[in-house]
Scaffold this motif. Structure first.
Motif, PDB file in Angstrom:
ATOM      1  N   LYS A   1     -22.417 -13.543 -46.910  1.00  0.00           N
ATOM      2  CA  LYS A   1     -21.653 -13.156 -48.093  1.00  0.00           C
ATOM      3  C   LYS A   1     -22.430 -12.120 -48.915  1.00  0.00           C
ATOM      4  N   LEU A   2     -23.721 -12.377 -49.097  1.00  0.00           N
ATOM      5  CA  LEU A   2     -24.441 -11.414 -49.935  1.00  0.00           C
ATOM      6  C   LEU A   2     -24.724 -10.093 -49.216  1.00  0.00           C
ATOM      7  N   LEU A   3     -24.526 -10.080 -47.893  1.00  0.00           N
ATOM      8  CA  LEU A   3     -24.648  -8.810 -47.157  1.00  0.00           C
ATOM      9  C   LEU A   3     -23.276  -8.147 -46.970  1.00  0.00           C
ATOM     10  N   GLY A   4     -22.250  -8.723 -47.615  1.00  0.00           N
ATOM     11  CA  GLY A   4     -20.909  -8.137 -47.525  1.00  0.00           C
ATOM     12  C   GLY A   4     -20.257  -8.374 -46.184  1.00  0.00           C
ATOM     13  N   LEU A   5     -20.638  -9.470 -45.502  1.00  0.00           N
ATOM     14  CA  LEU A   5     -20.105  -9.735 -44.154  1.00  0.00           C
ATOM     15  C   LEU A   5     -19.151 -10.930 -44.155  1.00  0.00           C
ATOM     16  N   ASP A   6     -18.527 -11.178 -45.298  1.00  0.00           N
ATOM     17  CA  ASP A   6     -17.624 -12.328 -45.369  1.00  0.00           C
ATOM     18  C   ASP A   6     -16.179 -11.927 -45.103  1.00  0.00           C
ATOM     19  N   GLY A   7     -16.006 -10.897 -44.262  1.00  0.00           N
ATOM     20  CA  GLY A   7     -14.645 -10.507 -43.883  1.00  0.00           C
ATOM     21  C   GLY A   7     -14.143  -9.296 -44.626  1.00  0.00           C
ATOM     22  N   THR A   8     -14.819  -8.919 -45.736  1.00  0.00           N
ATOM     23  CA  THR A   8     -14.334  -7.767 -46.502  1.00  0.00           C
ATOM     24  C   THR A   8     -14.855  -6.446 -45.922  1.00  0.00           C
ATOM     25  N   VAL A   9     -16.011  -6.480 -45.274  1.00  0.00           N
ATOM     26  CA  VAL A   9     -16.566  -5.259 -44.671  1.00  0.00           C
ATOM     27  C   VAL A   9     -16.684  -5.491 -43.172  1.00  0.00           C
ATOM     28  N   THR A  10     -16.167  -4.602 -42.367  1.00  0.00           N
ATOM     29  CA  THR A  10     -16.219  -4.810 -40.922  1.00  0.00           C
ATOM     30  C   THR A  10     -17.250  -3.946 -40.222  1.00  0.00           C
ATOM     31  N   ALA A  11     -17.531  -2.742 -40.756  1.00  0.00           N
ATOM     32  CA  ALA A  11     -18.489  -1.861 -40.089  1.00  0.00           C
ATOM     33  C   ALA A  11     -19.191  -1.002 -41.123  1.00  0.00           C
ATOM     34  N   PRO A  12     -20.428  -0.601 -40.866  1.00  0.00           N
ATOM     35  CA  PRO A  12     -21.110   0.258 -41.827  1.00  0.00           C
ATOM     36  C   PRO A  12     -20.433   1.623 -41.887  1.00  0.00           C
ATOM     37  N   PRO A  13     -20.452   2.267 -43.063  1.00  0.00           N
ATOM     38  CA  PRO A  13     -19.811   3.577 -43.148  1.00  0.00           C
ATOM     39  C   PRO A  13     -20.501   4.574 -42.238  1.00  0.00           C
ATOM     40  N   LYS A  14     -19.705   5.400 -41.572  1.00  0.00           N
ATOM     41  CA  LYS A  14     -20.268   6.411 -40.671  1.00  0.00           C
ATOM     42  C   LYS A  14     -20.419   7.730 -41.432  1.00  0.00           C
ATOM     43  N   SER A  15     -21.399   8.547 -40.984  1.00  0.00           N
ATOM     44  CA  SER A  15     -21.588   9.856 -41.611  1.00  0.00           C
ATOM     45  C   SER A  15     -20.341  10.704 -41.380  1.00  0.00           C
ATOM     46  N   SER A  16     -19.935  11.441 -42.427  1.00  0.00           N
ATOM     47  CA  SER A  16     -18.706  12.222 -42.304  1.00  0.00           C
ATOM     48  C   SER A  16     -18.977  13.598 -41.686  1.00  0.00           C
ATOM     49  N   SER A  17     -20.266  13.947 -41.520  1.00  0.00           N
ATOM     50  CA  SER A  17     -20.570  15.294 -41.017  1.00  0.00           C
ATOM     51  C   SER A  17     -20.080  15.467 -39.584  1.00  0.00           C
TER      52      SER A  17
END
Ligand SMILES: Nc1nc2c(ncn2[C@@H]2O[C@H](COP(=O)(O)OP(=O)(O)O)[C@@H](O)[C@H]2O)c(=O)[nH]1
Ligand SMILES: Nc1ncnc2c1ncn2[C@@H]1O[C@H](COP(=O)(O)OP(=O)(O)O)[C@@H](O)[C@H]1O
Length: 400
Positions: free
Chosen positions: A314-330
């Motif tokens: 939960k404190l790492l944001g892995l409780d279902g609200t975040v599925t993957a780390p953001p990828k670089s947009s470049s």
């Protein structure tokens, strides 16, 4: 030591007007900073698999062969240099992949000054330029036997592509199931002390009578792999990381009681009686420091393992609200084989020397160096690379 490239000597003795002047022949590049000219290129005499660096001191007329530290770039067909600031030079390699394109030669950064003092020689240090930033590393501390390793294993097993473990160095003997290079880099004390002196460690501490430490490289390789780094280190190590330039999340794991901690340590069966007693004695001080030092952002109580693991996620944001780390947009850009470089504010314009007819701007690439972080002995992160076309499109968008 090698001879200085002869053709440079005449040029250098004439002197260059300012720090942005660049001369290049046969693959070498020279750049003037104060009364020193850095000649970069060709293969290094001492380690032929890397690019050489020599310094011409105009005040004495002497060549200096500095100690070269950091991760060294492999020789290439040619390179260009631009002075970024008084402390580092940006080097771009001809005909290289986007991953191996931009390198920094540090000549007067804090790390270089520190190493000069220790080694008593002239020092320069290489650092590889990398696009974007990794997610903040996660530092996990707590007394021996509290369950740090168990929680980290669960996380890595559930999210293998998201997390990577920082493999520490230690002078303690391996346990039966531990593998060198996987759980720890097991190392002799004298060798580790030498590496610490060489500035290769982000932090180190003496814990339960052994030396433990996190090398800069241990954290960088995880980020290179596109993963979030997890560090299992003691409170002293956490304090050092807190004081370093590495931005991280700090978590302390507490046991439900000292009795339960002792039970877990003994049940694990990896330590001798003497070592168990030492770890239990140290645990009291560690828990006190963990709770009162202000180092830690979060406290976890590992009573029920599943509950504790849920809280960690939960404190790492892995409780279902975040599925993957953001990828670089470049976007990936094609880098010219043969190019020249020019610096405009915090942007480096890379111009192909063999442009396609009628397509002047598409051959130009912009290297944005406005938000760099890190440096030798690790990577320099936060580079952004885009084509001049997309830069101009962006400007047009702002004006509409
Ligand atoms: N400062 C520091 N502490 C470390 C490092 N690696 C492990 N430790 C800590 O050293 C202590 C002993 O680790 P270990 O011998 O594996 O035993 P364990 O705690 O019972 O798993 C633990 O508190 C670890 O968190 C490191 O690189 N730096
Ligand atoms: N919540 C828990 N309840 C009971 N046993 C646990 C719990 N968490 C971990 N353990 C056990 O305690 C022992 C120590 O855990 P470990 O992960 O090795 O601790 P650390 O890495 O902090 O030294 C292991 O045998 C592990 O299986």
């Amino acid at each position: 030591m090698g001879e200085a490239p002869a053709f440079f000597v005449d040029e250098l003795q004439k002197g260059y007007g300012n720090g942005f002047d660049i001369k290049s022949k046969g693959g070498e590049t020279a750049i003037l900073l104060g009364n020193r000219t850095y000649v970069i290129g060709g293969a290094c005499e001492e380690s032929p698999l890397s690019i050489g660096v020599q310094i011409f001191d105009q005040s004495t007329g002497e060549w200096i062969y500095p100690t070269v530290l950091g991760t060294k770039p492999k020789p290439c067909k040619g390179l260009s240099a631009v002075l970024l600031s008084e402390d580092r030079i940006l080097i771009t390699k001809n005909g290289s992949t986007p991953d191996d394109f931009a390198w920094f030669l540090e000549v007067d950064t804090q790390y270089v000054r520190q190493q000069k003092k220790i080694l008593g020689t002239d020092v320069v240090a290489w650092s590889k330029g990398v696009r974007g930033y990794p997610e903040k590393p996660v530092v996990i501390s707590g007394p021996s036997g509290v369950g740090k390793g168990t929680l980290i294993s669960m996380l890595m097993k559930e999210y293998p592509s998201m997390f990577g473990f920082s493999v520490s160095h230690t002078t303690r003997a391996p346990r039966a199931m531990e593998k060198d290079g996987v759980h720890y880099h097991f190392i002799e004390r004298s060798a580790m002390e030498k590496e610490i002196e060489d500035g290769k460690f982000l932090e180190f501490a003496s814990v339960h009578g052994n030396l433990y430490g996190t090398s800069v490289e241990a954290v960088e390789v995880v980020a290179d792999d596109g993963k979030r780094c997890i560090l299992d280190i003691d409170v002293q190590g956490a304090r050092s990381v807190r004081a370093s330039s590495l931005e991280a999340i700090f978590i302390f794991v507490c046991p439900p009681s000292m009795e339960e901690l002792e039970k877990r340590l003994r049940a694990r069966g990896t330590e001798t009686e003497e070592q168990v007693l030492k770890r239990l004695r140290n645990a009291k001080a560690e828990i006190e420091q963990g709770q009162s030092s202000g180092i830690f952002d979060h406290m976890l109580y590992n009573d029920n393992l599943e509950e504790c693991y849920k809280s960690l996620k939960k404190l790492l944001g892995l409780d279902g609200t975040v599925t993957a780390p953001p990828k670089s947009s470049s976007k990936v850009v094609d880098l010219p084989m043969d190019h020249s470089v020019a610096k405009i504010d915090h942007r480096i314009i890379i111009n192909s020397k063999t442009p396609e007819l009628g397509k002047a701007s598409t051959n130009m690439i912009v290297l944005d160096v406005s938000s760099l972080k890190g440096g030798a002995p690790g990577r320099t992160r936060g580079l952004d690379i885009y084509t001049m076309d997309s830069f101009l499109d962006g400007l047009a968008g702002i004006n509409h």
